[in-house]
Design a protein around this motif. Sequence first.
Motif, PDB file in Angstrom:
ATOM      1  N   ARG A 242       0.757  -1.101  -0.243  1.00  0.00           N
ATOM      2  CA  ARG A 242      -0.164  -0.313  -0.071  1.00  0.00           C
ATOM      3  C   ARG A 242       0.685   1.932  -0.228  1.00  0.00           C
ATOM      4  N   GLY A 243       0.389   2.456  -0.583  1.00  0.00           N
ATOM      5  CA  GLY A 243       1.346   3.615  -0.486  1.00  0.00           C
ATOM      6  C   GLY A 243      -0.369   4.727  -0.559  1.00  0.00           C
ATOM      7  N   LYS A 244       0.636   5.990  -0.561  1.00  0.00           N
ATOM      8  CA  LYS A 244       0.048   6.851  -0.608  1.00  0.00           C
ATOM      9  C   LYS A 244       0.067   7.814  -1.476  1.00  0.00           C
ATOM     10  N   VAL A 245      -1.831   8.719  -2.065  1.00  0.00           N
ATOM     11  CA  VAL A 245      -0.958   9.575  -2.913  1.00  0.00           C
ATOM     12  C   VAL A 245      -1.871  10.532  -2.156  1.00  0.00           C
ATOM     13  N   VAL A 246      -1.275  12.114  -2.588  1.00  0.00           N
ATOM     14  CA  VAL A 246      -1.469  13.499  -1.355  1.00  0.00           C
ATOM     15  C   VAL A 246      -2.118  13.898  -2.942  1.00  0.00           C
ATOM     16  N   VAL A 247      -2.765  14.611  -2.618  1.00  0.00           N
ATOM     17  CA  VAL A 247      -3.705  15.426  -3.877  1.00  0.00           C
ATOM     18  C   VAL A 247      -2.954  16.848  -3.281  1.00  0.00           C
ATOM     19  N   ASP A 248      -2.653  17.727  -3.809  1.00  0.00           N
ATOM     20  CA  ASP A 248      -1.673  18.755  -2.384  1.00  0.00           C
ATOM     21  C   ASP A 248      -2.587  20.061  -4.018  1.00  0.00           C
ATOM     22  N   THR A 249      -2.597  21.845  -3.047  1.00  0.00           N
ATOM     23  CA  THR A 249      -3.257  22.606  -3.691  1.00  0.00           C
ATOM     24  C   THR A 249      -1.457  22.846  -4.503  1.00  0.00           C
ATOM     25  N   PRO A 250      -1.261  23.924  -5.522  1.00  0.00           N
ATOM     26  CA  PRO A 250      -0.461  24.039  -7.087  1.00  0.00           C
ATOM     27  C   PRO A 250       0.258  24.526  -5.487  1.00  0.00           C
ATOM     28  N   ARG A 251       0.622  25.118  -4.873  1.00  0.00           N
ATOM     29  CA  ARG A 251       1.117  26.067  -4.260  1.00  0.00           C
ATOM     30  C   ARG A 251       2.340  24.962  -2.759  1.00  0.00           C
ATOM     31  N   ALA A 252       1.488  24.133  -2.227  1.00  0.00           N
ATOM     32  CA  ALA A 252       1.734  23.179  -1.401  1.00  0.00           C
ATOM     33  C   ALA A 252       2.971  22.063  -2.011  1.00  0.00           C
ATOM     34  N   PHE A 253       2.046  21.578  -3.226  1.00  0.00           N
ATOM     35  CA  PHE A 253       2.716  21.102  -4.412  1.00  0.00           C
ATOM     36  C   PHE A 253       4.548  21.156  -4.476  1.00  0.00           C
TER      37      PHE A 253
END
Length: 294
Positions: A242-253
């Motif tokens: 298992r893993g994680k995908v983190v969807v950020d705001t453009p600035r956080a990314f």
Amino acid sequence: MPVAVAIAMLVIGSVAFHLFSPWWRTPIASNWGSIDSALDVTLWICAAAFVGLNLFLAWALVKYRHRPEYRGLGYKAHYEPENPSLEKRLTLWTAIGIAGMLAPGLAAWGKYVSVPKDATVIEAVGQQWQWSFRYPGPDGVLGAAGVKFITPDNGLGLDPLDPYGRDDLVVEGGDLHLAVGKPVKIVLRSKDVLHDFYVPEFRAKMDMVPGIVTYFWLTPIRTGTFDILCAELCGTGHHAMRGKVVVDTPRAFAAWQAQQTSFNQILAEAPPAAMSILILKANACSTPTSWSIR
């Protein structure tokens, strides 16, 4: 008669289970609503066929059940080995049902493999039993990679002689970060056995076949953290892959990306002996690698 009642109860129970079940699709987090639509069409067509055929079977068992003669009235079965009219009707309605299930899926698949020109390319690599990822650097291009280049210091097998790969960002055993609202093409490869990259909220999945590069694309539509699952039995540790995908705001990314390690940094920190072995392997590789992304 008891069999007919049991079939009718099976139909009622199945419909009630699907209507009131707490297990349903997770809220969608990507642009693939068309995949949900295709699943809904398939569900309704199969449900109509399931209910109709089983209720017909229950009705036939009741209507044509064995009954003794009553006041001179006999109940004799009518033998009809062929019925061309019935067969044509069944073939027609079966064809309509199959076409109705295939058409939405084919339309969704056509979009699924047609990657937008402005999509960012990110690589996901599967191995027993973890996920690793690679992002293009400032040049926006992923460098070539191949199994011959894999060493303890170069786990993803990047070609050290390819200038396009020197600025690639390597995330081994970490999380996949994406920017919300930005289309991304995820290219997939496996280091060992067959895996499958699957994020339920994205409605997107694809097999990872050793020696072959596969891909799909998506656009995340909401921020959050979602599970990455391996949807292909890949060994004794499959359940833990298992893993994680983190969807950020453009600035956080962008802030997260700035903290990642480039392949050039990995090479600079590698012991001289390990670096020499890697360069020798690269020089000895005279044929193009099947893992080249470009």
